[in-house]
Design a protein around this motif. Structure first.
Motif, PDB file in Angstrom:
ATOM      1  N   PHE A 164       0.833  -1.197   0.000  1.00 22.71           N
ATOM      2  CA  PHE A 164       0.000   0.000   0.000  1.00 22.71           C
ATOM      3  C   PHE A 164       0.874   1.257   0.000  1.00 22.71           C
ATOM      4  CE2 PHE A 164      -2.365   3.466   1.831  1.00 22.71           C
ATOM      5  CZ  PHE A 164      -3.612   3.350   1.256  1.00 22.71           C
ATOM      6  N   LYS A 165       1.891   1.258   0.831  1.00 21.10           N
ATOM      7  CA  LYS A 165       2.784   2.422   0.911  1.00 21.10           C
ATOM      8  C   LYS A 165       3.489   2.663  -0.416  1.00 21.10           C
ATOM      9  CE  LYS A 165       3.356   2.008   5.857  1.00 21.10           C
ATOM     10  NZ  LYS A 165       4.238   1.709   6.971  1.00 21.10           N
ATOM     11  N   ARG A 166       3.906   1.596  -1.082  1.00 22.08           N
ATOM     12  CA  ARG A 166       4.584   1.733  -2.372  1.00 22.08           C
ATOM     13  C   ARG A 166       3.631   2.286  -3.428  1.00 22.08           C
ATOM     14  NH1 ARG A 166       5.753  -3.221  -2.934  1.00 22.08           N
ATOM     15  NH2 ARG A 166       4.224  -3.806  -4.495  1.00 22.08           N
ATOM     16  N   LYS A 167       2.389   1.818  -3.423  1.00 20.44           N
ATOM     17  CA  LYS A 167       1.417   2.253  -4.426  1.00 20.44           C
ATOM     18  C   LYS A 167       0.890   3.664  -4.177  1.00 20.44           C
ATOM     19  CE  LYS A 167       0.238  -0.740  -7.381  1.00 20.44           C
ATOM     20  NZ  LYS A 167       0.658  -0.609  -8.761  1.00 20.44           N
ATOM     21  N   HIS A 168       0.972   4.140  -2.940  1.00 20.36           N
ATOM     22  CA  HIS A 168       0.378   5.430  -2.596  1.00 20.36           C
ATOM     23  C   HIS A 168       1.393   6.483  -2.150  1.00 20.36           C
ATOM     24  CE1 HIS A 168      -3.005   2.616  -2.431  1.00 20.36           C
ATOM     25  NE2 HIS A 168      -3.764   3.646  -2.721  1.00 20.36           N
ATOM     26  N   HIS A 169       2.688   6.206  -2.292  1.00 19.76           N
ATOM     27  CA  HIS A 169       3.694   7.146  -1.789  1.00 19.76           C
ATOM     28  C   HIS A 169       3.670   8.494  -2.512  1.00 19.76           C
ATOM     29  CE1 HIS A 169       6.053   5.671  -5.219  1.00 19.76           C
ATOM     30  NE2 HIS A 169       6.768   6.770  -5.077  1.00 19.76           N
ATOM     31  N   GLU A 170       3.150   8.543  -3.719  1.00 19.83           N
ATOM     32  CA  GLU A 170       3.117   9.794  -4.484  1.00 19.83           C
ATOM     33  C   GLU A 170       1.889  10.654  -4.171  1.00 19.83           C
ATOM     34  OE1 GLU A 170       3.754   9.272  -8.692  1.00 19.83           O
ATOM     35  OE2 GLU A 170       5.008   7.521  -8.327  1.00 19.83           O
ATOM     36  N   VAL A 171       0.966  10.136  -3.402  1.00 26.37           N
ATOM     37  CA  VAL A 171      -0.244  10.901  -3.085  1.00 26.37           C
ATOM     38  C   VAL A 171       0.141  12.032  -2.131  1.00 26.37           C
ATOM     39  CG1 VAL A 171      -2.541  10.831  -2.044  1.00 26.37           C
ATOM     40  CG2 VAL A 171      -1.720   8.886  -3.391  1.00 26.37           C
ATOM     41  N   PRO A 172      -0.129  13.281  -2.520  1.00 27.75           N
ATOM     42  CA  PRO A 172       0.235  14.413  -1.659  1.00 27.75           C
ATOM     43  C   PRO A 172      -0.547  14.401  -0.337  1.00 27.75           C
ATOM     44  CG  PRO A 172      -0.367  15.156  -3.876  1.00 27.75           C
ATOM     45  CD  PRO A 172      -0.712  13.710  -3.788  1.00 27.75           C
ATOM     46  N   ALA A 173       0.073  14.917   0.703  1.00 29.57           N
ATOM     47  CA  ALA A 173      -0.553  14.967   2.023  1.00 29.57           C
ATOM     48  C   ALA A 173      -1.883  15.710   1.977  1.00 29.57           C
ATOM     49  CB  ALA A 173       0.386  15.625   3.026  1.00 29.57           C
TER      50      ALA A 173
END
Length: 99
Positions: A45-54
């Motif tokens: 999940f972290k790898r797939k969503h790391h680009e999502v801005p805060a």
């Protein structure tokens, strides 16, 4: 040499004793379950969503990483394709965000 074979009475006594232990185990309160694993804490999940801005995670439409349907438009149908992602501000995932 002494007879090592248990008698019928000894076997019956053993069975009764073991039945009592099994019943006690069956009636015992279950151990407190550990916290169930969360998809949102997995390396995948972290790898797939790391680009999502805060700011997207904090958006009122999202509120939590567990709210998949906030961005994954077909989550209810079990589809999580990138081309179906619409971010909270209305932009598609493939579109470059303007700063």
């Amino acid at each position: 040499m002494a007879n090592q074979t248990p008698t019928v009475q000894e076997l019956q006594a053993l069975i009764i004793a073991l039945q009592g232990q099994v019943t006690a185990l069956q009636n015992a309160a279950p151990a407190a379950p550990a916290e169930p694993p969360r998809l949102t804490t997995t390396p995948w999940f972290k790898r797939k969503h790391h680009e999502v801005p805060a700011k997207d995670w904090q958006d009122d439409k999202v509120r939590s990483p567990a709210n998949c349907a906030a961005c994954h438009t077909r989550a209810a149908a079990g589809s999580y394709r990138e081309r179906e992602i619409v971010m909270p501000n209305g932009r598609r995932w493939e579109e470059k965000e303007d700063d």
